[in-house]
Write a protein that holds these residues in place. Structure first.
Motif, PDB file in Angstrom:
ATOM      1  N   THR A 133      -6.345 -75.048   7.021  1.00  0.00           N
ATOM      2  CA  THR A 133      -5.725 -74.204   8.038  1.00  0.00           C
ATOM      3  C   THR A 133      -6.743 -73.315   8.745  1.00  0.00           C
ATOM      4  OG1 THR A 133      -3.816 -72.747   8.432  1.00  0.00           O
ATOM      5  CG2 THR A 133      -5.205 -72.223   6.527  1.00  0.00           C
ATOM      6  N   CYS A 140      -1.048 -74.643  13.316  1.00  0.00           N
ATOM      7  CA  CYS A 140      -1.081 -74.021  11.990  1.00  0.00           C
ATOM      8  C   CYS A 140      -0.079 -72.874  11.918  1.00  0.00           C
ATOM      9  CB  CYS A 140      -2.483 -73.500  11.669  1.00  0.00           C
ATOM     10  SG  CYS A 140      -3.739 -74.780  11.534  1.00  0.00           S
ATOM     11  N   TRP A 162     -10.320 -73.720   6.869  1.00  0.00           N
ATOM     12  CA  TRP A 162     -11.128 -74.608   7.702  1.00  0.00           C
ATOM     13  C   TRP A 162     -11.219 -74.047   9.120  1.00  0.00           C
ATOM     14  CZ3 TRP A 162     -11.968 -78.301  11.570  1.00  0.00           C
ATOM     15  CH2 TRP A 162     -13.036 -79.166  11.331  1.00  0.00           C
ATOM     16  N   ARG A 164     -12.108 -73.844  12.692  1.00  0.00           N
ATOM     17  CA  ARG A 164     -12.485 -74.927  13.601  1.00  0.00           C
ATOM     18  C   ARG A 164     -13.767 -74.637  14.365  1.00  0.00           C
ATOM     19  NH1 ARG A 164      -7.705 -75.219  17.439  1.00  0.00           N
ATOM     20  NH2 ARG A 164      -7.801 -72.967  17.073  1.00  0.00           N
ATOM     21  N   THR A 221      -7.168 -78.920  12.672  1.00  0.00           N
ATOM     22  CA  THR A 221      -6.149 -78.336  11.798  1.00  0.00           C
ATOM     23  C   THR A 221      -4.792 -78.330  12.501  1.00  0.00           C
ATOM     24  OG1 THR A 221      -6.793 -76.151  12.636  1.00  0.00           O
ATOM     25  CG2 THR A 221      -7.759 -76.868  10.524  1.00  0.00           C
ATOM     26  N   PRO A 222      -3.710 -78.339  11.704  1.00  0.00           N
ATOM     27  CA  PRO A 222      -3.690 -78.500  10.253  1.00  0.00           C
ATOM     28  C   PRO A 222      -4.036 -79.928   9.849  1.00  0.00           C
ATOM     29  CG  PRO A 222      -1.449 -78.524  11.087  1.00  0.00           C
ATOM     30  CD  PRO A 222      -2.337 -78.214  12.261  1.00  0.00           C
TER      31      PRO A 222
END
Length: 247
Positions: A133, A140, A162, A164, A221-222
């Protein structure tokens, strides 16, 4: 798995370096036909791979190697690299044998990092999924807004971080604040609602989760990791996720 541009540039290994690698000690590896070969991990290591394990590949003459960047194949002595997938095409439908290996790897790795996740546990747990996420990710946020619907279906959610935009961006700092909070669940909800949190003051596992996501093949993500080890990118609504879990 696709090789990054920086990785491709490193394929032009100087002759002297290659000669030095060839002189390094090699380990024994057993091929699919039972024959032993001298497998040298140094070629992969020179390219920036960290070799975690290796074994005979399903295709004769190849070695299947799990690295910090995912799954690759090499020839018997480790001097040539293949990036791709192996399929068994003997049945009515092809079977992706590479995915089976990747799924097993993801199962092992998420279990090893389970204690570092932020978990929202279902009252009556039937399934446990891991979700990479990012608080700045709109999908998300949508997932998190419907979290109670997932939990009501018996799906526990374990979040992994995570960011981005990488480890130096604002999302990474927000995730660090959530993981360092006394109440991590409340803090993660807060940052997904643009609420301010105190500065982080702990050793948060953000970099470890980020590296794990890259190893798994996460690109955005997600991203869900199912109990089977399958990686599913994108937002899965509660009922759709349940259907996927009960296939």
């Amino acid at each position: 798995m696709k090789l990054s541009f920086s990785l491709v540039k490193q394929l032009a290994v100087p002759v002297v370096a290659a000669a030095l690698i060839a002189c390094q000690p090699a380990s024994k590896a057993t091929l699919a036909d039972g024959q032993e070969t001298e497998f040298n991990t140094a070629y992969l290591e020179q390219m920036g791979f960290v070799v975690e394990s290796y074994q005979a590949a399903p295709m004769g003459g190849l070695i299947e190697v799990i690295t910090n960047q995912g799954l690759v194949y090499t020839n018997a002595d480790g001097s040539q690299l293949i990036s791709g997938r192996i399929y068994d095409i003997t049945a009515a439908e092809p079977v992706n044998l590479s995915d089976l290996s990747l799924n097993a790897m993801r199962q092992r790795d998420v279990a090893a990092w389970a204690d570092s996740t932020i978990e929202y546990a279902a009252p009556d747990v039937k399934h446990v999924v891991y979700v990479f996420t990012d608080p700045s990710c709109g999908y998300c946020r949508q997932l998190h807004e419907r979290l109670e619907d997932y939990l009501a279906l018996g799906i526990s959610v374990r979040y992994l971080a995570w960011p981005r935009t990488g480890l130096t961006g604002s999302a990474a700092k927000l995730l660090e604040q959530a993981w360092c909070a006394d109440d991590q669940r409340q803090a993660l909800t807060a940052i997904k609602q643009d609420q301010a949190l105190p500065a982080a003051n702990c050793e948060a596992p953000i970099a470890d989760h980020y590296a794990l996501g890259h190893k798994f093949g996460v690109r955005g993500t997600p991203a869900f990791v199912l109990p089977s080890g399958q990686l599913v990118p994108g937002l899965l609504p509660p009922q759709q996720l349940l259907a996927e879990l009960e296939r």
